[in-house]
Design a protein around this motif. Structure first.
Motif, PDB file in Angstrom:
ATOM      1  N   CYS A 100      67.240  16.556  21.312  1.00  0.00           N
ATOM      2  CA  CYS A 100      67.360  15.691  20.145  1.00  0.00           C
ATOM      3  C   CYS A 100      68.048  16.449  19.004  1.00  0.00           C
ATOM      4  O   CYS A 100      67.851  17.658  18.842  1.00  0.00           O
ATOM      5  N   THR A 101      68.827  15.739  18.222  1.00  0.00           N
ATOM      6  CA  THR A 101      69.565  16.364  17.128  1.00  0.00           C
ATOM      7  C   THR A 101      68.851  16.270  15.783  1.00  0.00           C
ATOM      8  O   THR A 101      69.382  16.724  14.771  1.00  0.00           O
ATOM      9  N   CYS A 102      67.658  15.700  15.774  1.00  0.00           N
ATOM     10  CA  CYS A 102      66.891  15.599  14.524  1.00  0.00           C
ATOM     11  C   CYS A 102      66.332  16.965  14.128  1.00  0.00           C
ATOM     12  O   CYS A 102      66.341  17.916  14.918  1.00  0.00           O
ATOM     13  N   SER A 103      65.817  17.048  12.910  1.00  0.00           N
ATOM     14  CA  SER A 103      65.293  18.302  12.377  1.00  0.00           C
ATOM     15  C   SER A 103      64.015  18.741  13.096  1.00  0.00           C
ATOM     16  O   SER A 103      63.274  17.911  13.646  1.00  0.00           O
ATOM     17  N   ASP A 104      63.746  20.038  13.052  1.00  0.00           N
ATOM     18  CA  ASP A 104      62.503  20.561  13.626  1.00  0.00           C
ATOM     19  C   ASP A 104      61.277  20.041  12.877  1.00  0.00           C
ATOM     20  O   ASP A 104      60.166  20.087  13.404  1.00  0.00           O
ATOM     21  N   SER A 105      61.488  19.558  11.654  1.00  0.00           N
ATOM     22  CA  SER A 105      60.375  19.027  10.862  1.00  0.00           C
ATOM     23  C   SER A 105      60.199  17.528  11.034  1.00  0.00           C
ATOM     24  O   SER A 105      59.418  16.907  10.306  1.00  0.00           O
ATOM     25  N   CYS A 106      60.898  16.942  12.008  1.00  0.00           N
ATOM     26  CA  CYS A 106      60.769  15.513  12.298  1.00  0.00           C
ATOM     27  C   CYS A 106      59.312  15.171  12.572  1.00  0.00           C
ATOM     28  O   CYS A 106      58.598  15.925  13.251  1.00  0.00           O
TER      29      CYS A 106
END
Length: 293
Positions: A100-106
């Motif tokens: 996934c390309t979302c942030s690690d803080s998702c």
């Protein structure tokens, strides 16, 4: 004998897991599941597709992960739907993963962040090792994984049949039902390789419940969440049969005739007494007879 206090995780967790005693249990600490005998898939291998979100946090309007599998967590990092813990079956959770390309803080990344709470392994009065929390835990909070070797049914059966009566049985079998005829089984054994979850005791009236959570792999992580608000220094427990509030999964519920049949099947087997002390104690620790059949 001299008492000492050390981090049983050896620095592998985000926070130290303290353990006190003159002697330490013999096992290899590892925070996540590892591939064991008979397991054909490496739990660390990324086998699930990821989303292409570019925002700081995924939202259900555009995220393929949330649209396909639903949003399991709230913005505060707790489970949104806690009604399933009292039912016979629960829906598995899918988190965003390494693709996934979302942030690690998702907000859809929770279990994969690992242990965040201060826990302590200690000697109980009647049940050997146990785990207690050093801080308050709100209802719905992720506490820890039950991690160990992921093994095949055949290996689980072999280990149980060769187990000595004085040895603890750590094997947990998770069965997930996908439709009328599809059942997925996962066997996890933290006896040789495991994390802090291996020290959790059984209770017929537990304060934790287990939920399969998939992150990178099709093999689920066995995540334990708080079923109620838990006070500091309270012992953490879960029902080894997979139930909550002393309600066992539907496939393990017994009628009078079923109970008699179970008694005949357990004849000759060493049933271990339950010392949880709850008002609804069933007197014996759960025994998964399907592994022994």
């Amino acid at each position: 004998m001299e008492m000492f206090r050390v981090d049983v995780s050896g620095g592998l967790e985000n926070v130290p897991v303290l353990i006190e005693g003159p002697t330490l249990p013999t096992f290899q600490y590892f925070p996540e599941n590892v591939q064991g005998p008979g397991c054909l898939v490496d739990p660390s291998e990324v086998t699930l597709p990821g989303c292409s979100c570019v925002s700081h946090c995924c939202c259900s309007d555009s995220c393929s992960c949330l649209q396909t599998r639903g949003q399991a967590y709230s913005s505060t990092g707790t489970l949104r739907n806690l009604s399933g813990m009292d039912s016979a079956y629960c829906s598995p959770v899918f988190e965003c993963n390494a693709l996934c390309t979302c942030s690690d803080s998702c907000s859809n990344r929770l279990v994969q962040r690992g242990l965040q709470l201060r826990l302590e392994v200690y000697r109980t009065q009647t049940r050997g090792w146990g785990v207690r929390t050093l801080e308050e835990i709100p209802r719905g909070t992720f506490v820890c994984e039950y991690a160990g070797e992921v093994i095949s049914f055949e290996e689980a059966r072999c280990r149980q049949l060769t187990q000595r009566s004085e040895e603890n049985n750590y094997i947990i079998a998770i069965r997930e039902h996908a439709g009328m005829s599809s059942t997925t089984e996962t066997f996890v054994d933290p006896a040789r390789v495991g994390n802090v979850g291996r020290f959790l005791n059984h209770s017929c009236q537990p304060n934790l419940f287990m939920l399969p959570v998939r992150v990178h792999s099709v093999i689920p992580r066995l995540a334990l969440f708080a079923g109620r608000d838990i006070g500091a220094h309270e012992e953490l427990t879960f029902d080894y049969s997979g139930g909550y509030s002393n309600q066992r999964p539907a496939e393990l519920l017994a009628t009078g005739s079923d109970a008699a049949a179970e008694d005949s099947r357990t004849e000759g087997l060493q049933r271990k007494a339950c010392h949880c002390g709850s008002n609804n104690c069933t007197r014996f620790l759960p025994l998964d007879l399907s592994i022994l059949s």
